[in-house]
Design a protein around this motif. Structure first.
Motif, PDB file in Angstrom:
ATOM      1  N   ASP A   1       0.834  -1.200   0.000  1.00 28.97           N
ATOM      2  CA  ASP A   1       0.000   0.000   0.000  1.00 28.97           C
ATOM      3  C   ASP A   1       0.874   1.257   0.000  1.00 28.97           C
ATOM      4  O   ASP A   1       0.621   2.195  -0.754  1.00 28.97           O
ATOM      5  CB  ASP A   1      -0.917  -0.024   1.232  1.00 28.97           C
TER       6      ASP A   1
ATOM      7  N   THR B   1       1.352   4.215  -2.914  1.00 30.18           N
ATOM      8  CA  THR B   1       1.240   5.637  -2.585  1.00 30.18           C
ATOM      9  C   THR B   1       2.462   6.395  -3.071  1.00 30.18           C
ATOM     10  O   THR B   1       2.344   7.453  -3.693  1.00 30.18           O
ATOM     11  CB  THR B   1       1.074   5.824  -1.063  1.00 30.18           C
TER      12      THR B   1
ATOM     13  N   ASN C   1       2.690   7.138  -6.799  1.00 31.37           N
ATOM     14  CA  ASN C   1       1.659   8.040  -7.312  1.00 31.37           C
ATOM     15  C   ASN C   1       1.824   9.477  -6.840  1.00 31.37           C
ATOM     16  O   ASN C   1       0.962  10.313  -7.079  1.00 31.37           O
ATOM     17  CB  ASN C   1       0.266   7.507  -6.947  1.00 31.37           C
TER      18      ASN C   1
END
Length: 189
Positions: free
Chosen positions: A44, A48, A51
């Motif tokens: 996760d 993140t 991006n």
């Protein structure tokens, strides 16, 4: 739920030990709760990081997530780069591999730096930028030798051989393969 010791309850009748913290998100459905998403927290965080466009913002997020500073994090970012490369998105893959390398550098993961550098070299190679492929491949080789990672060392010698062979077939600033391999061997002394 995730327990402090990394054990997560995955069904009523048992437990599973887990090396990584697990991120679980729940949704309310039909009067009860169900797992909506279950993945490693490092995956996760990797998603993140890739991006976010600004390096300062990535660095701030990494600083906030120091409990996830482990070799699994650059590895997770590298997997995202490999996915982009396999889809032919070489500019995006190159960007992601650079994020993986800076992440590995920040957390002090030498193996992650070597893997990321090798991947950067491969992207340049696949794009036909042989001159740009040389330096990251050499860096990966040096780090592989430093950490005694024979898989990295053998892969990089193979990749460098392919690079030199290909560069001889095309016009390039690189010299002949024999001269370059000899130069690399002499630099080691």
């Amino acid at each position: 739920f995730q327990a402090e010791d990394g054990i997560r309850d995955y069904k009523v009748t048992g437990v599973q030990t887990c090396a990584l913290p697990i991120l679980m998100e729940f949704v309310r459905e039909n009067g009860g709760w169900r797992v909506w998403r279950d993945e490693a927290a490092t995956d996760d965080l990797a998603a993140t990081l890739v991006n976010i466009a600004e390096e300062e913002a990535r660095s701030a997020i990494l600083d906030d997530e120091q409990d996830l500073w482990a070799p699994a994090l650059p590895l997770a970012v590298n997997r995202l780069g490999i996915r982009a490369a396999s889809q032919g998105q070489y500019p995006r893959a190159l960007e992601i591999f650079r994020i993986a390398q800076s992440t590995a550098e920040k957390i002090g993961d030498v193996a992650g730096i070597a893997a990321s550098a090798g991947n950067i070299g491969l992207i340049h190679f696949n794009q036909g930028d042989y001159d740009l492929a040389l330096e990251p491949m050499q860096k990966s080789l040096r780090l592989g030798e430093q950490t005694k990672d024979l898989t990295v060392v053998s892969n990089m010698w193979n990749n460098l051989g392919l690079l030199y062979q290909r560069s001889e077939e095309h016009t390039s600033e690189l010299q002949s393969p024999c001269n370059l391999v000899c130069r690399l061997l002499l630099e080691k002394k």
